[in-house]
Scaffold this active site. Structure first.
Site: not given
Ligand code: ZN
Length: 352
Positions: A167-168, A171, A182, A191, A262, A267
């Protein structure tokens, strides 16, 4: 946080930590304070580091795993570099392997050469912060990953989970491909793409398919005090834990949500395209769906920094047509994608 343009969130979103803190969880409260300190540290580091010269050792990416030795220092002590045999520290070895598996997935399934498609080295810091940090990060300005050990109660060690690592690194790829801003829908797409990479790499490593995968994100890092089985469910957004705020339909999208919440719901609303991806993957397979999404993400004319869900759908449909004509995707892919997005309330026909 004054500027919302960059991805500054950790794997565990602030709102989740706030939810836990409101329920009286002291570890979550502590993590929130630590995240402010980490942000300050990164700001300082950005000013002093000349990252650009240090990213390539050739056109084949090398992995460099550092031990922060329970401090906030980046690249403190190099423990294992590309080609080195396993070391004493199991967390270092797992991080080395998971970064390797993610790079392998990029190469074999997406035809991408590391983070920047030019063989950029992957730099990871483990045992980051105090030995109990409940988060993991990719810092685009530093071009580095950092993994906390987790407190063992709310969350377990973050480097031990393939979908966290992938996941990271997702990004990191977004940062190089289309820099989706973002916040709000573009942030939710940012995301979402990381969850696509996270689940695709996890299924690849575990030898799963769309039918056999659990489609959970972060299921391997939740500890005994976490009120659920994972952070997110791509198959059924909003059901991963008690208090899960993700939505699965565009009817539930609120364009007026404050950015303080958020980043405007990056998210919460990633659940919408996440479910559409899941539905598409169930029809054509996860790897083909991931390749389709990845290809579409390069259509920067449509998926620009402020792209909406509808624009993402448009780009995915265009790429689907191209890939179908090239014989790389099943003929029905275009209608599968249309149906999947229609099910979550996103259509190219309806103005948003
Ligand atoms: Zn993330």
């Amino acid at each position: 946080m004054s500027e919302h343009s960059e991805h500054k969130e950790g794997f565990i979103p602030r709102y989740v930590l706030k939810q836990m803190a409101e329920r009286g969880n002291e570890e979550a409260e502590k993590t929130l304070i630590q995240m402010i300190k980490i942000e300050e540290k990164v700001e300082k580091e950005k000013k002093k580091t000349q990252v650009t010269n240090l990213l390539h050792s050739g056109n084949v990416a090398e992995r460099l795993i550092y031990d922060s030795e329970n401090t906030d220092e980046f690249k403190r002590k190099l423990i294992r570099k590309e080609g080195d045999p396993p070391v004493h520290d199991e967390v270092v070895n797992i991080t080395y392997d998971f970064c390797g598996k993610t790079l392998e997935y990029f190469k074999s399934k997406l035809k991408r050469n590391s983070i920047d498609n030019l063989g950029m080295d992957v730099i990871a810091n483990v045992h980051y912060f105090d030995g109990e940090l409940n988060n993991a990060f990719y810092f685009p300005e530093l071009r580095q990953l950092a993994f906390g050990d987790g407190d063992g109660v709310l969350f377990k060690n973050f480097a031990r989970s393939i979908d966290v690592v992938a996941h990271e690194l997702g990004h990191a790829v977004t940062h190089h491909v289309n820099q989706l801003k973002y916040e709000r829908q573009s942030g939710a797409l940012n995301e979402h793409f990381s969850d696509v990479i996270g689940t695709a790499v996890q299924q690849f490593v575990k030898g799963q398919t769309a039918d056999t995968a659990d489609w959970l994100i972060g299921d391997e890092i939740v500890g005994p005090n976490f009120p659920g089985k994972a952070l997110r469910s791509m198959k059924a957004p909003g059901t991963a834990y008690n208090g899960d705020k993700q939505v699965a339909h565009f009817n539930d999208f609120d364009p007026n949500l404050p950015l303080a919440d958020d980043d405007g719901g990056v998210h919460y609303y990633s659940g919408i395209p996440n479910k559409a991806f899941y539905l598409t993957a169930m029809k054509i397979g996860t790897d083909k769906a991931a390749f389709l999404w990845y290809t579409a993400w390069h259509n920067r004319r449509i998926i620009h920094r402020h792209a909406t869900f509808k624009e993402a759908l448009k780009a995915i449909l265009e790429s689907a047509e191209t890939l179908v004509n090239r014989g790389e995707l099943p003929r029905e892919t275009v209608s599968f994608v249309k149906n999947a997005f229609e099910e979550v309330g996103v259509s190219t026909l309806v103005p948003v």
